[in-house]
Design an enzyme around this catalytic site. Structure first.
Site, PDB file in Angstrom:
ATOM      1  N   SER A 188       0.840  -1.194   0.000  1.00  0.00           N
ATOM      2  CA  SER A 188       0.000   0.000   0.000  1.00  0.00           C
ATOM      3  C   SER A 188       0.872   1.239   0.000  1.00  0.00           C
ATOM      4  O   SER A 188       1.919   1.273   0.668  1.00  0.00           O
ATOM      5  CB  SER A 188      -0.913   0.025   1.236  1.00  0.00           C
ATOM      6  N   TYR A 209      -2.486  -0.890   9.755  1.00  0.00           N
ATOM      7  CA  TYR A 209      -2.540  -1.353   8.366  1.00  0.00           C
ATOM      8  C   TYR A 209      -1.216  -1.081   7.659  1.00  0.00           C
ATOM      9  O   TYR A 209      -0.655  -1.976   6.996  1.00  0.00           O
ATOM     10  CB  TYR A 209      -3.680  -0.644   7.645  1.00  0.00           C
TER      11      TYR A 209
END
Length: 252
Positions: A147, A160
């Site tokens: 990400s 995350y």
């Protein structure tokens, strides 16, 4: 190369896509189907979504089956790979797209939720990559999904982003551990992408503000990321041990 020629070229290649029932995984599965791949759709809980994703692959020109597996469970993942080999004769590409993204400031995040994020995103990638190393045929590719949040550093994404930072570390090291084998290992690091993982639970004002940030002034689409995955899965043989940031220019 025309689409028909591409499908012919790749008609013997087999891909496993975890998290293939929705979002980026589903788009990647269909894109590989367009290239003529046989695709094993790995899914956690969404059987209906996985079966529809398999139909998408077949409509695009490939073959597909849907197989349930918890990516963090080594026995289940081994069975997923077994099924791919039994059904299609081998494995050439593994796309690690399964992931979860509960959000909260670090001080407020329940540690049980933190453990669940790490279990799915980080341990899940490790477990799937272990099987991939043992089973992917020469000329193959492993594509992990990271990400751009590892660099965008948005508040509430600490758990995350930490899990995805671990995915990037696994990717870079694994590529070097496979020295002497004709297998590439890369990660794609999407920016904000219009999938349920990103959109769910966010007010429209926030979505609009984030969409306006990149120079291209829009959210990414799952199809944008699927194109990169398909490139890394096949023709991109000289890209190896890299993290590809796919975010429309939000960061370099």
């Amino acid at each position: 190369m025309t689409e028909n020629n591409a499908a012919t070229t790749n008609s013997g290649r087999v891909a496993i896509v975890t998290g293939g029932s929705k979002g980026i995984g589903r788009a990647a599965s269909a894109r590989l189907g367009r290239e003529g791949y046989s695709v094993v759709i790995g899914y956690g809980g969404s059987k209906d979504g996985a079966e529809q994703a398999a139909k998408d692959v077949e409509q695009a020109g490939g073959r597909a089956i849907a197989v349930q597996a918890d990516v963090a469970d080594e026995t289940g993942v081994a069975a997923l790979f077994d099924r791919a080999e039994q059904e299609f004769g081998g494995i050439d590409v593994v796309v690690n797209s399964a992931g979860i993204m509960p959000l909260a400031p670090l001080a407020e995040l329940d540690l049980e939720v933190f453990d669940r994020i790490v279990r799915t995103n980080l341990r899940g990638t490790f477990v799937v990559d272990q099987q991939a190393v043992r089973r992917v045929r020469n000329g193959g590719a492993i594509v992990n999904i990271s990400s751009s949040l590892t660099r965008l550093a948005r508040p509430a994404y600490s758990a995350y982003a930490a899990s995805k930072g671990g995915v990037e570390a696994i990717t870079l090291i694994l590529a070097r551990e496979l020295r002497g084998r004709d297998i590439t290992v890369n990660a794609v690091a999407p920016g904000p992408t219009a999938t349920s993982l990103f959109l769910d639970g966010k007010p429209q004002e926030l979505i609009d503000r984030i969409a306006a940030e990149p120079p291209l002034e829009r959210l990414g689409q799952a199809s944008d990321i699927a194109e990169i995955i398909a490139f890394l899965a096949g023709p991109a043989r000289w890209i190896n041990g890299q993290v590809i940031y796919a975010n429309g220019g939000s960061i370099a």
